[in-house]
Design a protein around this motif. Structure first.
Motif, PDB file in Angstrom:
ATOM      1  N   ILE A 213       0.837  -1.189   0.069  1.00 14.81           N
ATOM      2  CA  ILE A 213      -0.057   0.032   0.145  1.00 14.81           C
ATOM      3  C   ILE A 213       0.678   1.328   0.043  1.00 14.81           C
ATOM      4  CG2 ILE A 213      -1.506   1.340   1.621  1.00 14.81           C
ATOM      5  CD1 ILE A 213      -3.048  -0.587  -0.091  1.00 14.81           C
ATOM      6  N   SER A 214       1.856   1.018   0.698  1.00 13.90           N
ATOM      7  CA  SER A 214       2.856   2.559   1.047  1.00 13.90           C
ATOM      8  C   SER A 214       3.383   2.803  -0.493  1.00 13.90           C
ATOM      9  CB  SER A 214       3.949   2.174   1.746  1.00 13.90           C
ATOM     10  OG  SER A 214       4.824   1.201   1.428  1.00 13.90           O
ATOM     11  N   ARG A 215       3.617   1.945  -1.335  1.00 17.26           N
ATOM     12  CA  ARG A 215       4.321   2.041  -2.565  1.00 17.26           C
ATOM     13  C   ARG A 215       3.551   2.427  -3.874  1.00 17.26           C
ATOM     14  NH1 ARG A 215       9.650  -1.949  -2.500  1.00 17.26           N
ATOM     15  NH2 ARG A 215      10.270  -1.203  -0.326  1.00 17.26           N
ATOM     16  N   LEU A 216       2.030   2.309  -3.532  1.00 13.23           N
ATOM     17  CA  LEU A 216       1.108   2.902  -4.556  1.00 13.23           C
ATOM     18  C   LEU A 216       1.244   4.365  -4.866  1.00 13.23           C
ATOM     19  CD1 LEU A 216      -1.882   0.685  -3.804  1.00 13.23           C
ATOM     20  CD2 LEU A 216      -0.256   0.113  -5.517  1.00 13.23           C
ATOM     21  N   ARG A 217       1.006   4.496  -6.097  1.00 12.05           N
ATOM     22  CA  ARG A 217       1.029   6.056  -6.537  1.00 12.05           C
ATOM     23  C   ARG A 217      -0.194   6.650  -6.283  1.00 12.05           C
ATOM     24  NH1 ARG A 217       2.128   3.574 -11.511  1.00 12.05           N
ATOM     25  NH2 ARG A 217       0.389   4.478 -12.314  1.00 12.05           N
ATOM     26  N   GLU A 218      -0.500   7.596  -6.064  1.00 12.28           N
ATOM     27  CA  GLU A 218      -1.610   8.718  -5.942  1.00 12.28           C
ATOM     28  C   GLU A 218      -2.869   8.328  -6.708  1.00 12.28           C
ATOM     29  OE1 GLU A 218      -3.822  10.666  -3.265  1.00 12.28           O
ATOM     30  OE2 GLU A 218      -1.605  10.356  -2.921  1.00 12.28           O
ATOM     31  N   ASP A 219      -2.377   8.179  -7.790  1.00 12.86           N
ATOM     32  CA  ASP A 219      -3.525   7.735  -8.691  1.00 12.86           C
ATOM     33  C   ASP A 219      -3.940   6.453  -8.785  1.00 12.86           C
ATOM     34  OD1 ASP A 219      -1.073   7.067  -9.975  1.00 12.86           O
ATOM     35  OD2 ASP A 219      -1.960   6.502 -11.687  1.00 12.86           O
ATOM     36  N   GLU A 220      -3.032   5.570  -8.366  1.00 13.42           N
ATOM     37  CA  GLU A 220      -3.601   4.169  -7.997  1.00 13.42           C
ATOM     38  C   GLU A 220      -4.430   4.097  -6.611  1.00 13.42           C
ATOM     39  OE1 GLU A 220      -0.032   1.782  -9.738  1.00 13.42           O
ATOM     40  OE2 GLU A 220       0.506   2.394  -7.856  1.00 13.42           O
ATOM     41  N   LEU A 221      -3.968   5.004  -5.594  1.00 18.97           N
ATOM     42  CA  LEU A 221      -4.471   4.965  -4.343  1.00 18.97           C
ATOM     43  C   LEU A 221      -6.251   5.608  -4.506  1.00 18.97           C
ATOM     44  CD1 LEU A 221      -2.016   6.286  -2.029  1.00 18.97           C
ATOM     45  CD2 LEU A 221      -2.792   4.001  -2.113  1.00 18.97           C
ATOM     46  N   GLU A 222      -6.169   6.593  -5.596  1.00 13.26           N
ATOM     47  CA  GLU A 222      -7.698   6.961  -6.065  1.00 13.26           C
ATOM     48  C   GLU A 222      -8.722   5.836  -6.244  1.00 13.26           C
ATOM     49  OE1 GLU A 222      -9.040  10.047  -5.736  1.00 13.26           O
ATOM     50  OE2 GLU A 222      -7.035  10.834  -5.129  1.00 13.26           O
ATOM     51  N   LEU A 223      -8.125   4.921  -6.767  1.00 17.48           N
ATOM     52  CA  LEU A 223      -9.072   3.873  -7.096  1.00 17.48           C
ATOM     53  C   LEU A 223      -9.640   3.193  -5.806  1.00 17.48           C
ATOM     54  CD1 LEU A 223      -6.942   1.553  -9.714  1.00 17.48           C
ATOM     55  CD2 LEU A 223      -8.827   3.017  -9.980  1.00 17.48           C
ATOM     56  N   PHE A 224      -8.925   3.174  -4.683  1.00 20.00           N
ATOM     57  CA  PHE A 224      -9.573   2.633  -3.431  1.00 20.00           C
ATOM     58  C   PHE A 224     -10.514   3.547  -2.804  1.00 20.00           C
ATOM     59  CE2 PHE A 224      -5.287   0.038  -2.874  1.00 20.00           C
ATOM     60  CZ  PHE A 224      -5.836  -1.121  -2.747  1.00 20.00           C
ATOM     61  N   LYS A 225      -9.947   4.871  -3.268  1.00 19.23           N
ATOM     62  CA  LYS A 225     -11.155   5.998  -2.600  1.00 19.23           C
ATOM     63  C   LYS A 225     -12.344   5.840  -3.432  1.00 19.23           C
ATOM     64  CE  LYS A 225      -7.481   9.017  -1.572  1.00 19.23           C
ATOM     65  NZ  LYS A 225      -6.743  10.638  -1.870  1.00 19.23           N
ATOM     66  N   GLU A 226     -12.211   5.509  -4.840  1.00 20.67           N
ATOM     67  CA  GLU A 226     -13.539   5.454  -5.454  1.00 20.67           C
ATOM     68  C   GLU A 226     -14.490   4.117  -5.251  1.00 20.67           C
ATOM     69  OE1 GLU A 226     -14.894   4.927  -9.991  1.00 20.67           O
ATOM     70  OE2 GLU A 226     -12.804   5.886  -9.711  1.00 20.67           O
ATOM     71  N   TRP A 227     -13.890   3.001  -5.217  1.00 24.66           N
ATOM     72  CA  TRP A 227     -14.417   1.677  -5.123  1.00 24.66           C
ATOM     73  C   TRP A 227     -14.826   1.707  -3.447  1.00 24.66           C
ATOM     74  CZ3 TRP A 227      -9.936  -1.244  -7.785  1.00 24.66           C
ATOM     75  CH2 TRP A 227     -10.260  -0.979  -9.216  1.00 24.66           C
ATOM     76  N   PHE A 228     -13.968   2.111  -2.595  1.00 22.11           N
ATOM     77  CA  PHE A 228     -14.257   1.832  -1.024  1.00 22.11           C
ATOM     78  C   PHE A 228     -14.642   3.267  -0.412  1.00 22.11           C
ATOM     79  CE2 PHE A 228     -11.770  -1.524  -2.708  1.00 22.11           C
ATOM     80  CZ  PHE A 228     -12.293  -2.790  -2.006  1.00 22.11           C
ATOM     81  N   SER A 229     -15.491   4.064  -0.803  1.00 24.86           N
ATOM     82  CA  SER A 229     -15.608   5.297  -0.260  1.00 24.86           C
ATOM     83  C   SER A 229     -16.593   5.138   0.915  1.00 24.86           C
ATOM     84  CB  SER A 229     -16.463   6.254  -1.339  1.00 24.86           C
ATOM     85  OG  SER A 229     -17.675   5.575  -1.940  1.00 24.86           O
ATOM     86  N   LEU A 291      -6.738  -4.988   1.326  1.00 23.46           N
ATOM     87  CA  LEU A 291      -5.746  -3.829   1.157  1.00 23.46           C
ATOM     88  C   LEU A 291      -6.431  -2.363   1.170  1.00 23.46           C
ATOM     89  CD1 LEU A 291      -3.959  -5.198  -2.093  1.00 23.46           C
ATOM     90  CD2 LEU A 291      -2.931  -4.992   0.312  1.00 23.46           C
ATOM     91  N   ALA A 292      -7.743  -2.521   0.929  1.00 25.77           N
ATOM     92  CA  ALA A 292      -8.367  -1.193   1.003  1.00 25.77           C
ATOM     93  C   ALA A 292      -8.591  -0.884   2.534  1.00 25.77           C
ATOM     94  CB  ALA A 292      -9.724  -1.412   0.386  1.00 25.77           C
ATOM     95  N   CYS A 293      -8.674  -1.878   3.233  1.00 26.15           N
ATOM     96  CA  CYS A 293      -8.915  -1.762   4.672  1.00 26.15           C
ATOM     97  C   CYS A 293      -7.594  -1.137   5.307  1.00 26.15           C
ATOM     98  CB  CYS A 293      -9.070  -2.842   5.583  1.00 26.15           C
ATOM     99  SG  CYS A 293     -10.960  -3.706   5.221  1.00 26.15           S
ATOM    100  N   LEU A 294      -6.628  -1.722   4.963  1.00 18.68           N
ATOM    101  CA  LEU A 294      -5.357  -1.046   5.413  1.00 18.68           C
ATOM    102  C   LEU A 294      -5.125   0.263   4.978  1.00 18.68           C
ATOM    103  CD1 LEU A 294      -2.729  -4.111   4.768  1.00 18.68           C
ATOM    104  CD2 LEU A 294      -3.973  -3.628   6.981  1.00 18.68           C
ATOM    105  N   PHE A 295      -5.332   0.545   3.866  1.00 23.17           N
ATOM    106  CA  PHE A 295      -5.487   2.009   3.353  1.00 23.17           C
ATOM    107  C   PHE A 295      -6.222   3.173   4.059  1.00 23.17           C
ATOM    108  CE2 PHE A 295      -7.467   5.139   0.771  1.00 23.17           C
ATOM    109  CZ  PHE A 295      -6.342   6.064   0.366  1.00 23.17           C
ATOM    110  N   TYR A 296      -7.378   2.815   4.488  1.00 27.11           N
ATOM    111  CA  TYR A 296      -8.378   3.515   5.210  1.00 27.11           C
ATOM    112  C   TYR A 296      -7.831   3.490   6.714  1.00 27.11           C
ATOM    113  CZ  TYR A 296     -11.540   4.960   1.420  1.00 27.11           C
ATOM    114  OH  TYR A 296     -11.944   5.377   0.586  1.00 27.11           O
ATOM    115  N   THR A 297      -6.931   2.619   7.185  1.00 27.66           N
ATOM    116  CA  THR A 297      -6.633   2.702   8.466  1.00 27.66           C
ATOM    117  C   THR A 297      -5.318   3.129   8.594  1.00 27.66           C
ATOM    118  OG1 THR A 297      -5.918   0.355   8.312  1.00 27.66           O
ATOM    119  CG2 THR A 297      -8.131   0.784   9.319  1.00 27.66           C
ATOM    120  N   SER A 298      -4.689   3.575   7.675  1.00 27.51           N
ATOM    121  CA  SER A 298      -3.112   3.801   7.544  1.00 27.51           C
ATOM    122  C   SER A 298      -2.941   5.453   7.861  1.00 27.51           C
ATOM    123  CB  SER A 298      -2.484   3.854   6.383  1.00 27.51           C
ATOM    124  OG  SER A 298      -3.143   4.207   5.268  1.00 27.51           O
ATOM    125  N   GLY A 299      -4.237   6.191   7.685  1.00 24.71           N
ATOM    126  CA  GLY A 299      -4.257   7.632   7.988  1.00 24.71           C
ATOM    127  C   GLY A 299      -3.710   8.480   6.808  1.00 24.71           C
TER     128      GLY A 299
END
Length: 300
Positions: A213-229, A291-299
């Motif tokens: 998760i820490s190595r994903l680019r910002e545009d790739e992280l946007e996918l998590f924000k869209e799918w798991f809003s 992975l989405a859960c880790l993204f949203y709990t990573s701050g």
């Protein structure tokens, strides 16, 4: 960074082997990473503040000759790629790293070791590197479970009022490059402490997803924000799904841990699938959701 150090300290030395005893009197020695890369800096070239900074950045070679002979040989072998100690009666081993958080200088190592002895097997060795970190060498498949290390951490916190974190390494055969693997695991442990500072027990399996998760680019992280809003809007649902996955999809254990009824859990699982389209019975959805859960709990 290595080249800058060599350029800044004009009389510094670089070599692929640990320093010899004759090299310790005039030079401070640092191991730059888990590869065989050593730099010696002439003592008269460095001031106290610079020395402390380098100690914080790299492994400072300062043999602790107060250690028992066996402990000393293992310390040099693991941390400084010294000579291999005797592997007599050892068929396999597992390296359990530990790091004490906070100030442990005032705590006697013997007291901590006595607490360890109540949990680890009799043939396990405790090897220190400084006052707040070390490794437990478990032998011949006599390994503790994760729950045992959690219990040990809780006992240490209760008795000595400090927290400790463990990293559970993989089983190694005697023909394995033990110091190299240990260095890689130590590097991973450092990253895990940064990702999950409140964790008690870490491992490759717990750290690697966070590292991805820490190595994903910002545009790739946007996918998590869209799918798991929905996780942004419903923190209770986020905790439920993360706990469910970390309990391997076991409904009873999840409900018990969250103090909810199984019917309530099932309602939340159904709500998640309805809102996101991700079915947790599907293997790929399971991984992606975690992975989405880790993204949203990573701050982030």
């Amino acid at each position: 960074m290595k080249h800058k150090l060599l350029a800044y300290y004009k009389h510094s030395l670089e070599q692929a082997t640990p320093p010899t005893p004759s090299q310790l009197s005039d030079y401070y020695w640092f191991k730059l990473d888990f590869q065989d890369d050593w730099i010696g800096i002439q003592k008269q070239e460095i001031d106290v503040s610079q020395l402390e900074l380098l100690k914080a950045c790299y492994d400072f070679f300062q043999p602790d000759e107060t250690l028992e002979k066996e402990e000393y040989s293992w310390n040099q072998y693991l941390y400084f790629n010294g000579e291999q100690p005797s592997f007599k009666n050892i068929e396999t081993l597992r390296l359990i790293q530990f790091q004490i958080k906070g100030d442990s200088a005032s705590i006697e190592k013997k007291l901590i070791e006595s607490a360890f002895d109540g949990f680890i097997h009799a043939n396990s060795l405790i090897i220190w590197n400084g006052s707040n970190e070390g490794v437990v060498i478990e032998q011949n498949a006599q390994y503790l479970e994760e729950e045992d290390f959690i219990a040990l951490a809780q006992a240490l916190q209760s008795d000595f009022f400090f927290s400790i974190c463990f990293y559970i390494g993989k089983e190694l055969k005697l023909n394995s490059p033990v110091p190299t693997v240990f260095g890689q695991e130590r590097n991973l442990f450092t990253k895990g402490l940064a990702f999950m500072p409140k964790s008690i027990v870490l491992s490759l399996e717990t750290i690697l997803p966070n590292l991805l998760i820490s190595r994903l680019r910002e545009d790739e992280l946007e996918l998590f924000k869209e799918w798991f809003s929905i996780f942004e809007e419903d923190k209770e649902l986020l905790l439920t799904i993360k706990t469910f996955i970390e309990n391997n999809g076991h409904s009873t254990n999840t409900a018990k841990q969250l103090f909810i009824h199984r019917n309530t859990l099932q309602y939340r699982l159904d709500k998640f699938t309805e809102k996101t389209g991700f079915d947790l019975k599907n293997y790929h959805s399971y991984i992606t959701t975690y992975l989405a859960c880790l993204f949203y709990t990573s701050g982030k």
